[in-house]
Design an enzyme around this catalytic site. Structure first.
Site, PDB file in Angstrom:
ATOM      1  N   ARG A   1      23.278 -12.436  -4.486  1.00  0.00           N
ATOM      2  CA  ARG A   1      22.532 -11.245  -4.927  1.00  0.00           C
ATOM      3  C   ARG A   1      21.656 -11.592  -6.122  1.00  0.00           C
ATOM      4  NH1 ARG A   1      24.925  -8.272  -8.393  1.00  0.00           N
ATOM      5  NH2 ARG A   1      26.915  -8.144  -7.329  1.00  0.00           N
TER       6      ARG A   1
ATOM      7  N   TYR B   1       2.241   7.764   1.036  1.00  0.00           N
ATOM      8  CA  TYR B   1       3.238   7.519   2.088  1.00  0.00           C
ATOM      9  C   TYR B   1       4.323   8.605   1.987  1.00  0.00           C
ATOM     10  CZ  TYR B   1       6.939   5.341   4.772  1.00  0.00           C
ATOM     11  OH  TYR B   1       7.935   5.102   5.677  1.00  0.00           O
TER      12      TYR B   1
ATOM     13  N   ASP C   1       0.310   0.279  -4.725  1.00  0.00           N
ATOM     14  CA  ASP C   1       0.956  -0.016  -3.453  1.00  0.00           C
ATOM     15  C   ASP C   1      -0.110  -0.679  -2.580  1.00  0.00           C
ATOM     16  OD1 ASP C   1       1.924   0.079  -0.801  1.00  0.00           O
ATOM     17  OD2 ASP C   1       3.202   1.802  -1.245  1.00  0.00           O
TER      18      ASP C   1
ATOM     19  N   LYS D   1       5.329  -3.975   6.966  1.00  0.00           N
ATOM     20  CA  LYS D   1       4.036  -3.744   7.599  1.00  0.00           C
ATOM     21  C   LYS D   1       3.277  -5.066   7.795  1.00  0.00           C
ATOM     22  CE  LYS D   1       5.674   0.343   7.047  1.00  0.00           C
ATOM     23  NZ  LYS D   1       5.317   1.234   5.962  1.00  0.00           N
TER      24      LYS D   1
HETATM   25  C1  PLP Z   1       6.053   2.015   5.017  1.00  0.00           C
HETATM   26  C2  PLP Z   1       5.550   2.212   3.667  1.00  0.00           C
HETATM   27  C3  PLP Z   1       6.420   2.297   2.571  1.00  0.00           C
HETATM   28  C4  PLP Z   1       7.928   2.246   2.759  1.00  0.00           C
HETATM   29  O1  PLP Z   1       8.373   1.001   3.176  1.00  0.00           O
HETATM   30  P1  PLP Z   1       9.644   0.744   4.129  1.00  0.00           P
HETATM   31  O2  PLP Z   1       9.590  -0.727   4.350  1.00  0.00           O
HETATM   32  O3  PLP Z   1       9.444   1.545   5.365  1.00  0.00           O
HETATM   33  O4  PLP Z   1      10.850   1.178   3.388  1.00  0.00           O
HETATM   34  C5  PLP Z   1       5.871   2.436   1.307  1.00  0.00           C
HETATM   35  N1  PLP Z   1       4.530   2.499   1.120  1.00  0.00           N
HETATM   36  C6  PLP Z   1       3.665   2.424   2.143  1.00  0.00           C
HETATM   37  C7  PLP Z   1       2.201   2.503   1.895  1.00  0.00           C
HETATM   38  C8  PLP Z   1       4.134   2.278   3.452  1.00  0.00           C
HETATM   39  O5  PLP Z   1       3.270   2.222   4.477  1.00  0.00           O
END
Ligand code: PLP
Length: 383
Positions: free
Chosen positions: A52, A104, A176, A201
């Site tokens: 961890r 999101y 982000d 993603k």
């Molecule tokens: C999908 C997404 C998240 C969340 O991520 P997860 O991997 O699904 O937990 C946060 N920000 C954006 C812009 C996203 O597309």
């Protein structure tokens, strides 16, 4: 031979981990599943104690993430939400943050239904409007969290101006960067202190991996976030770290194809008689087009469009053959979703209405199949 510092991002991505395992010379850096490590003696360590706290496979990934975004420290998490949760734990009760309203849905839910109760308040602001962001700053404001392009309407925020505002007001500037990745946009060049990714993603890119990342600009903030990562424990397991490194090797190639396909499809949708609006920063009439050209080297692979009626949106989703009706984005396979019901279902209806996320709005994550095949599928689904 070029040195690592002078190599392009493309080359560095492909070469991730090569030469790192000196003992065997492995081209693919190994997965270290070991949960714990032997100590040479009391008070001595190989550098690894407990997985961890540190793992060689995760370390390769985390160093790569930091280098790609231009930060001092990268941290890999078990999901994008785990990364955001850890980041929000950096704040204290009574603090306030400003976030993009075109956000999101899961981030909205985390703030509104989890952190609000713990005393961290948030204002949802149109971050494509610098004046609106400045007006939302209070004496309790500690940070600005921007998603650009926004989700699902692809609004473009001005990273340079917002970076300046954050410096002037002493706010932590968080971006982000899930939608564009460091291949197309590097927020730290505009002053971002923290970059967030849902690596599920584009970084993962194959719809087969759930992961997240935080990258800190400074070593001090990186250390603080590492403390939170180790204390709360939502680390990315070694097998997933290896898979993500493997995925990163093809990131620039994939992004190139995502961008080219999305532009072609956006243009075709724009000319379609049953499509009433197309949201894609690559279209000349998109309000964020010029800004996007200045701060990013591509427009990405995400687009949204409105069809004549909510019924048509529902029928089209049912009729899709090649494109999958599914949540998520950024993978090689094309996916389409209905944000009002799926990804943004947790946003209150009045708020969705105001933002323009209605039930005739479809979001398309353009994959790397042939653009002609994707277009043919859209045409038959809308016929
Ligand atoms: C999908 C997404 C998240 C969340 O991520 P997860 O991997 O699904 O937990 C946060 N920000 C954006 C812009 C996203 O597309």
């Amino acid at each position: 031979m070029t040195t690592k510092q002078t190599q392009t991002l493309e080359t560095r991505l492909v070469q991730l981990g090569v030469g790192r395992d000196e003992r065997t010379g492995a081209i693919s850096f190994p997965i270290y599943p070991s949960a714990t490590y032997r100590h040479p003696g009391v008070g001595e360590s190989t550098g690894y104690d407990y997985t961890r706290s540190g793992n060689p496979t995760r370390e390769l990934l985390e160093e790569a993430l930091a280098e790609l975004e231009g930060g001092q420290r990268g941290l890999a998490f078990s999901s994008g939400m785990a990364a955001l949760t850890t980041l929000f734990l950096h704040f204290s009760s009574g603090d306030h943050i400003i976030v993009s309203e075109d956000l999101y849905g899961g981030t909205y839910r985390l703030l509104a239904q989890v952190f609000e109760k713990l005393g961290l308040s948030a204002s949802y602001v149109d971050t494509t409007d610098n004046g609106a962001v400045a007006a939302a700053v209070t004496t309790a404001t500690r940070a600005l969290l921007v998603e650009t392009p926004g989700n699902p309407l692809l609004g473009v925020a001005d990273l340079e101006e917002l970076g300046r505002l954050c410096r002037e007001r002493g706010l932590l500037f968080i971006v982000d960067n899930t939608f564009l990745t460091p291949v197309l946009q590097r927020p730290m060049e505009f002053g971002a202190d923290v970059v967030v990714h849902s690596a599920t993603k584009y970084l993962g890119g194959h719809n087969d991996l759930c992961s997240g990342a935080l990258i800190a600009r400074s070593a001090e903030l990186g250390e603080r976030l590492y403390f939170l990562q180790n204390s709360t424990g939502a680390v990315l397991p070694p097998q997933e770290c290896w898979l993500l490194v493997r995925s990163l090797k093809t990131l620039s190639l994939r992004m190139e194809r995502h961008c080219a396909n999305a532009l072609q499809i956006a243009r075709r949708l724009k000319a379609h008689p049953k499509v009433t609006a197309v949201y894609f920063p690559g279209l000349e009439d998109h309000p964020g087009h010029e800004l996007s050209k200045r701060q990013a080297s591509g427009f990405g692979g995400m687009l949204s469009f409105r069809v004549e009626t909510p019924e048509l949106a529902r029928t089209a989703l049912k009729r899709l053959r090649l494109i999958s009706f599914a949540e998520s984005l950024g993978g090689v396979e094309s996916l389409m979703t209905l944000p009002a019901v799926q990804t943004h279902g947790d946003i209150p209806p009045e708020e969705r209405e105001r933002l323009g996320i209605c039930e005739s709005l479809l979001r398309l994550s353009v994959g790397i199949e042939s653009a002609e095949d994707i277009i043919a599928d859209l045409e038959q689904a809308l016929a």
